[in-house]
Design a protein around this motif. Structure first.
Motif, PDB file in Angstrom:
ATOM      1  N   ASP A 128       0.814  -1.215   0.000  1.00  0.00           N
ATOM      2  CA  ASP A 128       0.000   0.000   0.000  1.00  0.00           C
ATOM      3  C   ASP A 128       0.846   1.262   0.000  1.00  0.00           C
ATOM      4  O   ASP A 128       0.504   2.252   0.637  1.00  0.00           O
ATOM      5  CB  ASP A 128      -0.942  -0.014   1.204  1.00  0.00           C
ATOM      6  N   THR A 129       1.971   1.200  -0.698  1.00  0.00           N
ATOM      7  CA  THR A 129       2.824   2.383  -0.819  1.00  0.00           C
ATOM      8  C   THR A 129       2.768   2.892  -2.249  1.00  0.00           C
ATOM      9  O   THR A 129       2.856   2.104  -3.190  1.00  0.00           O
ATOM     10  CB  THR A 129       4.278   2.022  -0.447  1.00  0.00           C
ATOM     11  N   ILE A 130       2.614   4.183  -2.396  1.00  0.00           N
ATOM     12  CA  ILE A 130       2.628   4.793  -3.724  1.00  0.00           C
ATOM     13  C   ILE A 130       3.790   5.774  -3.730  1.00  0.00           C
ATOM     14  O   ILE A 130       3.902   6.628  -2.856  1.00  0.00           O
ATOM     15  CB  ILE A 130       1.318   5.536  -4.048  1.00  0.00           C
ATOM     16  N   ILE A 131       4.657   5.616  -4.722  1.00  0.00           N
ATOM     17  CA  ILE A 131       5.829   6.475  -4.782  1.00  0.00           C
ATOM     18  C   ILE A 131       5.645   7.543  -5.842  1.00  0.00           C
ATOM     19  O   ILE A 131       5.151   7.262  -6.941  1.00  0.00           O
ATOM     20  CB  ILE A 131       7.086   5.633  -5.054  1.00  0.00           C
ATOM     21  N   VAL A 132       6.013   8.766  -5.494  1.00  0.00           N
ATOM     22  CA  VAL A 132       5.993   9.835  -6.479  1.00  0.00           C
ATOM     23  C   VAL A 132       7.439  10.216  -6.763  1.00  0.00           C
ATOM     24  O   VAL A 132       8.176  10.593  -5.852  1.00  0.00           O
ATOM     25  CB  VAL A 132       5.191  11.056  -5.975  1.00  0.00           C
ATOM     26  N   GLY A 133       7.844  10.078  -8.009  1.00  0.00           N
ATOM     27  CA  GLY A 133       9.212  10.395  -8.384  1.00  0.00           C
ATOM     28  C   GLY A 133       9.264  11.682  -9.182  1.00  0.00           C
ATOM     29  O   GLY A 133       8.257  12.366  -9.361  1.00  0.00           O
ATOM     30  N   SER A 134      10.453  12.013  -9.650  1.00  0.00           N
ATOM     31  CA  SER A 134      10.604  13.201 -10.475  1.00  0.00           C
ATOM     32  C   SER A 134      11.665  12.916 -11.533  1.00  0.00           C
ATOM     33  O   SER A 134      12.290  11.856 -11.521  1.00  0.00           O
ATOM     34  CB  SER A 134      11.004  14.381  -9.590  1.00  0.00           C
ATOM     35  N   THR A 135      11.889  13.864 -12.404  1.00  0.00           N
ATOM     36  CA  THR A 135      12.897  13.675 -13.445  1.00  0.00           C
ATOM     37  C   THR A 135      14.292  13.602 -12.814  1.00  0.00           C
ATOM     38  O   THR A 135      14.526  14.187 -11.777  1.00  0.00           O
ATOM     39  CB  THR A 135      12.824  14.853 -14.436  1.00  0.00           C
ATOM     40  N   GLY A 136      15.186  12.879 -13.456  1.00  0.00           N
ATOM     41  CA  GLY A 136      16.537  12.728 -12.919  1.00  0.00           C
ATOM     42  C   GLY A 136      16.967  11.287 -13.081  1.00  0.00           C
ATOM     43  O   GLY A 136      16.206  10.465 -13.613  1.00  0.00           O
ATOM     44  N   CYS A 137      18.157  10.954 -12.615  1.00  0.00           N
ATOM     45  CA  CYS A 137      18.644   9.580 -12.792  1.00  0.00           C
ATOM     46  C   CYS A 137      17.702   8.544 -12.198  1.00  0.00           C
ATOM     47  O   CYS A 137      17.488   7.482 -12.788  1.00  0.00           O
ATOM     48  CB  CYS A 137      20.040   9.440 -12.199  1.00  0.00           C
ATOM     49  N   SER A 138      17.108   8.840 -11.035  1.00  0.00           N
ATOM     50  CA  SER A 138      16.243   7.837 -10.403  1.00  0.00           C
ATOM     51  C   SER A 138      15.038   7.505 -11.282  1.00  0.00           C
ATOM     52  O   SER A 138      14.500   6.393 -11.212  1.00  0.00           O
ATOM     53  CB  SER A 138      15.781   8.296  -9.019  1.00  0.00           C
ATOM     54  N   ALA A 139      14.620   8.447 -12.125  1.00  0.00           N
ATOM     55  CA  ALA A 139      13.475   8.200 -13.010  1.00  0.00           C
ATOM     56  C   ALA A 139      13.762   7.054 -13.972  1.00  0.00           C
ATOM     57  O   ALA A 139      12.846   6.402 -14.466  1.00  0.00           O
ATOM     58  CB  ALA A 139      13.129   9.468 -13.779  1.00  0.00           C
ATOM     59  N   LEU A 140      15.036   6.801 -14.231  1.00  0.00           N
ATOM     60  CA  LEU A 140      15.394   5.691 -15.116  1.00  0.00           C
ATOM     61  C   LEU A 140      15.244   4.348 -14.408  1.00  0.00           C
ATOM     62  O   LEU A 140      15.148   3.304 -15.046  1.00  0.00           O
ATOM     63  CB  LEU A 140      16.832   5.841 -15.608  1.00  0.00           C
ATOM     64  N   ALA A 141      15.235   4.367 -13.088  1.00  0.00           N
ATOM     65  CA  ALA A 141      15.082   3.121 -12.335  1.00  0.00           C
ATOM     66  C   ALA A 141      13.618   2.811 -12.061  1.00  0.00           C
ATOM     67  O   ALA A 141      13.243   1.641 -11.927  1.00  0.00           O
ATOM     68  CB  ALA A 141      15.850   3.213 -11.017  1.00  0.00           C
ATOM     69  N   PHE A 142      12.778   3.833 -11.985  1.00  0.00           N
ATOM     70  CA  PHE A 142      11.389   3.602 -11.567  1.00  0.00           C
ATOM     71  C   PHE A 142      10.569   2.698 -12.479  1.00  0.00           C
ATOM     72  O   PHE A 142       9.706   1.963 -11.977  1.00  0.00           O
ATOM     73  CB  PHE A 142      10.674   4.920 -11.263  1.00  0.00           C
ATOM     74  N   PRO A 143      10.803   2.711 -13.791  1.00  0.00           N
ATOM     75  CA  PRO A 143      10.066   1.723 -14.599  1.00  0.00           C
ATOM     76  C   PRO A 143      10.388   0.287 -14.187  1.00  0.00           C
ATOM     77  O   PRO A 143       9.674  -0.647 -14.554  1.00  0.00           O
ATOM     78  CB  PRO A 143      10.553   1.997 -16.031  1.00  0.00           C
ATOM     79  N   GLN A 144      11.449   0.096 -13.430  1.00  0.00           N
ATOM     80  CA  GLN A 144      11.865  -1.232 -12.987  1.00  0.00           C
ATOM     81  C   GLN A 144      11.431  -1.515 -11.554  1.00  0.00           C
ATOM     82  O   GLN A 144      11.907  -2.469 -10.939  1.00  0.00           O
ATOM     83  CB  GLN A 144      13.392  -1.349 -13.080  1.00  0.00           C
ATOM     84  N   VAL A 145      10.567  -0.677 -10.997  1.00  0.00           N
ATOM     85  CA  VAL A 145      10.137  -0.856  -9.608  1.00  0.00           C
ATOM     86  C   VAL A 145       8.723  -1.439  -9.573  1.00  0.00           C
ATOM     87  O   VAL A 145       7.810  -0.898 -10.192  1.00  0.00           O
ATOM     88  CB  VAL A 145      10.182   0.492  -8.846  1.00  0.00           C
ATOM     89  N   ALA A 146       8.569  -2.534  -8.837  1.00  0.00           N
ATOM     90  CA  ALA A 146       7.286  -3.241  -8.792  1.00  0.00           C
ATOM     91  C   ALA A 146       6.357  -2.665  -7.726  1.00  0.00           C
ATOM     92  O   ALA A 146       5.879  -3.375  -6.838  1.00  0.00           O
ATOM     93  CB  ALA A 146       7.526  -4.730  -8.555  1.00  0.00           C
ATOM     94  N   LEU A 147       6.138  -1.355  -7.796  1.00  0.00           N
ATOM     95  CA  LEU A 147       5.207  -0.685  -6.884  1.00  0.00           C
ATOM     96  C   LEU A 147       4.480   0.363  -7.704  1.00  0.00           C
ATOM     97  O   LEU A 147       4.991   0.815  -8.725  1.00  0.00           O
ATOM     98  CB  LEU A 147       5.972   0.070  -5.788  1.00  0.00           C
ATOM     99  N   HIS A 148       3.332   0.801  -7.205  1.00  0.00           N
ATOM    100  CA  HIS A 148       2.687   1.937  -7.867  1.00  0.00           C
ATOM    101  C   HIS A 148       3.643   3.111  -7.790  1.00  0.00           C
ATOM    102  O   HIS A 148       4.104   3.467  -6.705  1.00  0.00           O
ATOM    103  CB  HIS A 148       1.406   2.321  -7.122  1.00  0.00           C
TER     104      HIS A 148
END
Ligand SMILES: Cc1ncc(C[n+]2csc(CCOP(=O)(O)OP(=O)(O)O)c2C)c(N)n1
Ligand code: SF4
Ligand code: SF4
Ligand SMILES: [Mg+2]
Lengths: 285, 61
Positions: free
Chosen positions: A72-92
């Motif tokens: 039940d965790t929803i992560i809000v990301g932003s532009t930057g290097c971490s944004a390249l990892a988020f498509p690989q994260v199995a969470l909302h």
């Protein structure tokens, strides 16, 4: 959310990727695992394109393993290097416009509270230092002033890494980068102090050189946001590519900076949060 | 050139420090016989695990 939501529909098992099946069988959902259990469960992060030795990737890996309630965790990301990892994260997770992450997270948390009044939904912002301390600072501070129940985590690599190395407010004074050739003219911004003065119930600066401490801070930050108000966690995540050190030196660089006293790890806990943690951490024993 | 990690099982004491130092997921895992094992295909060869192993049980080659 319960595990059956991402359970594979009968008949489709053989066409799902092996990684997905592994996540269903051995993932962290409904298991109460933490940083110390890494290596014993299938992680929420899959193979990502971040550089070898990336401090940000290491930090993200540790943060994801620390989430107290990943279902039940929803992560809000932003532009930057971490944004390249988020498509690989199995969470909302939501990729917001650069700098808007805390505004998006505030609205999301309010909507989830209205829609699911009886459920715990943790909204966690994970964004770079440029996104947090520079371009999104307005939204970050406003979310703190308004006492939004969200956790803000900064991945502080002390640069705009994804765009080739410009200085950020978080770069130390004098920093020279590919696109900051003259050296930064003002000191590192103290976002932890801003957080404290702007109403955060819990503030911590941590590093992946001390994974258990990092894990504890993530849990505390999320618990404080659930019950009290905003929380802020700053993670030192050095970037070998832009700071031009060897990828195997990421952790030793952190230890060196701590020793020099140029990167302090600390915690600020309001009296209310102290009470909350004492109650919850006592209850767990 | 590709470089990959290998674990020397005889030297590994299963302290898991390398697992907590690797920026890449699901590379180093903790096995049933309380040692670390590496999925070479997922390794980027950064060497952070080597730098954090107290027993020199990991090598990059
Ligand atoms: C609105 C907007 N402005 C600028 C950019 C260009 N941009 C992309 S990534 C980035 C820097 C990100 O820096 P930081 O938040 O520190 O993340 P890092 O890449 O260092 O992890 C910038 C300026 C953008 N994508 N969108
Ligand atoms: S540029 Fe730096 S922060 Fe970005 S992925 Fe590479 S090492 Fe990580
Ligand atoms: S060399 Fe780097 S990527 Fe490979 S296992 Fe070690 S820490 Fe992980
Ligand atoms: Mg940055």
């Amino acid at each position: 959310m319960k595990k059956d939501i991402f359970q594979i529909s009968p008949g489709f098992e053989d066409i799902m990727p092996a990684e997905y099946r592994d996540l269903i069988d051995n993932g962290p959902f409904e298991k109460n695992v933490g940083v110390s259990d890494l290596g014993s469960f299938k992680e929420l992060l899959e193979e990502h394109p971040l550089c070898a030795g990336c401090g940000l990737a290491l930090s993200l890996r540790l943060i994801l393993a620390s989430l107290p309630n990943p279902e039940d965790t929803i992560i809000v990301g932003s532009t930057g290097c971490s944004a390249l990892a988020f498509p690989q994260v199995a969470l909302h997770n939501i990729h917001s416009l650069f700098g808007n992450q805390n505004a998006v997270a505030s609205g999301l948390k309010r909507a989830l509270t209205l829609r699911f009044p009886d459920k715990v939904k943790d909204v966690v912002v994970i964004a770079g230092d440029g996104a947090t301390a520079d371009i999104g600072l307005d939204m970050v501070l406003q979310s703190w002033f308004r006492q939004e129940n969200i956790t803000t985590i900064m991945l502080d690599n002390e640069a705009y890494a994804n765009t080739g190395g410009q200085e950020s407010g978080m770069s130390p004074m004098g920093t020279v980068l590919n696109m900051a050739p003259k050296g930064k003219k003002f000191p590192k911004v103290s976002v932890p102090e801003l957080a404290r003065e702007s109403g955060c119930a819990y503030v911590a600066t941590v590093t992946p050189a001390q994974p258990k401490k990092l894990g504890k801070a993530v849990v505390r930050g999320i618990l404080a946001a659930r019950e009290l108000g905003p929380s802020y966690i700053q993670v030192f995540a050095p970037c070998p590519t832009n700071y031009k050190f060897k990828p195997n030196e990421t952790i030793s660089k952190i230890k060196l900076r701590e020793k020099e006293g140029t990167y302090e790890t600390k915690e600020y806990i309001t009296a209310e949060a102290q009470e909350l943690f004492a109650r919850l951490e006592e209850g767990k024993k | 050139m590709y470089v990959k990690v290998r674990v020397d099982e005889d030297k590994c004491i299963g302290c898991k420090l390398c697992i907590l130092a690797c920026p890449d997921p699901n590379v180093l895992t903790y096995t049933e016989n309380k040692k670390v094992s590496a999925d070479e295909n997922r390794c980027k060869g950064c060497g952070l695990c080597v730098a954090n192993c107290p027993k020199d049980a990991l090598v990059i080659s």
